[in-house]
Design an enzyme around this catalytic site. Structure first.
Site, PDB file in Angstrom:
ATOM      1  N   HIS A  95       0.850  -1.200   0.000  1.00 20.43           N
ATOM      2  CA  HIS A  95       0.000   0.000   0.000  1.00 20.43           C
ATOM      3  C   HIS A  95       0.884   1.248   0.000  1.00 20.43           C
ATOM      4  O   HIS A  95       1.918   1.291   0.678  1.00 20.43           O
ATOM      5  CB  HIS A  95      -0.930   0.007   1.218  1.00 20.43           C
ATOM      6  N   GLU A 164      -3.900   1.839  -7.310  1.00 19.70           N
ATOM      7  CA  GLU A 164      -4.379   2.962  -6.507  1.00 19.70           C
ATOM      8  C   GLU A 164      -3.482   4.174  -6.738  1.00 19.70           C
ATOM      9  O   GLU A 164      -2.437   4.307  -6.077  1.00 19.70           O
ATOM     10  CB  GLU A 164      -4.335   2.611  -5.018  1.00 19.70           C
TER      11      GLU A 164
HETATM   12  P1  PGA Z   1      -9.598   6.129  -0.097  1.00 19.04           P
HETATM   13  O1  PGA Z   1      -8.385   5.140   0.217  1.00 19.04           O
HETATM   14  O2  PGA Z   1     -10.757   5.293  -0.508  1.00 19.04           O
HETATM   15  O3  PGA Z   1      -9.847   6.866   1.212  1.00 19.04           O
HETATM   16  O4  PGA Z   1      -9.156   7.048  -1.175  1.00 19.04           O
HETATM   17  C1  PGA Z   1      -8.123   4.067  -0.634  1.00 19.04           C
HETATM   18  C2  PGA Z   1      -6.951   3.260  -0.146  1.00 19.04           C
HETATM   19  O5  PGA Z   1      -5.976   3.847   0.345  1.00 19.04           O
HETATM   20  O6  PGA Z   1      -6.982   2.019  -0.224  1.00 19.04           O
END
Ligand code: PGA
Length: 245
Positions: A95, A164
């Site tokens: 992440h 992401e």
């Molecule tokens: P968010 O976070 O939905 O608050 O943008 C997503 C993530 O970090 O997995």
């Protein structure tokens, strides 16, 4: 079937996680019948202090992080033995908050990946570029994303990839449908049948259109998933969508 995952990050306590999970179980039970099971696979990643036994009928509990060891002297970390106590077999790796804030290198992400994938864990492996790289254009973005696959065996069974973009995380504004389509199409050429999730400001208002895009097999959600009502709204708004196999 789509994959819908909730990353609690540093939110919720053990007590509120239990409440969340019980309410979620009830919501799913209400929305499935004997002949028709719930259309999506759901995963919940609570903080380490709120890990619950992975005993829920309708979703998996996973861990946000673990150290690649069975046990040992790694102050502040948990390893395989601690995960096993809860029957946890699902793990987030890579992440961007761990890469950026906790300075985890690609090499370390790959080491964790190797350790836990060999043990048969289901790994949700996250990749994503910064705003700075985004500004350099699509080819720079793809090159960067490619570097985040270094040391990652894409033939590992039970692998899920989550794209992401860092600039969309927690900002309230997701990547546009065009941007998601563009990156997912290119990533899919590399990943083949590996499920590919999108993450970054997914919420009740946009989940349906994002999940409807070609090449999006699911979503990884932070802030909009922390309130059970909002998470159930997300599930409700996408209940009739199934992955195009
Ligand atoms: P968010 O976070 O939905 O608050 O943008 C997503 C993530 O970090 O997995």
């Amino acid at each position: 079937m789509k994959i819908i995952a909730s990353n609690f990050k540093t939110n919720h306590t053990r007590k509120s996680t239990l409440q969340f999970c019980e309410n979620l179980e009830k919501f799913i039970a209400k929305n499935q019948t004997q002949n028709q099971s719930f259309p999506h696979q759901i995963m919940i990643f609570p903080p380490q202090s709120a890990l619950l036994e992975n005993r829920f009928k309708s979703f998996q509990v996973g861990a946000q992080n673990a150290y690649p060891t069975k046990n040992g002297s790694y102050t502040g970390e948990i390893g395989l033995e601690q995960l096993e106590e809860f029957g946890i077999q699902t793990l987030l790796i890579g992440h961007s908050e761990r890469r950026e804030i906790l300075k985890e290198s690609q090499e370390f992400c790959a080491e964790k990946f190797r350790f836990f994938s060999q043990l048969g864990f289901r790994i949700c492996y996250c990749i994503g570029e910064s705003q700075e790289i985004k500004q350099q254009g699509i080819e720079a973005v793809l090159e960067f994303l490619e570097s985040e696959f270094e040391g990652i065996n894409l033939n590992s069974p039970d692998l899920i990839v989550a794209y992401e973009p860092i600039w969309a995380i927690g900002s309230g504004v997701s990547a546009s449908l065009e941007e998601i389509t563009q990156i997912h199409t290119r990533l899919k050429q590399k990943l083949g049948k590996i499920p590919l999730l999108y993450g970054g400001s997914v919420k009740p208002q946009n989940v349906r259109e994002i999940l409807s895009l070609n090449g999006v097999d699911g979503v990884l959600i932070g802030s909009a998933s922390w309130e059970i009502s909002s998470f159930c709204q997300i599930l409700d708004n996408s209940i009739d969508l199934r992955s195009k196999e």
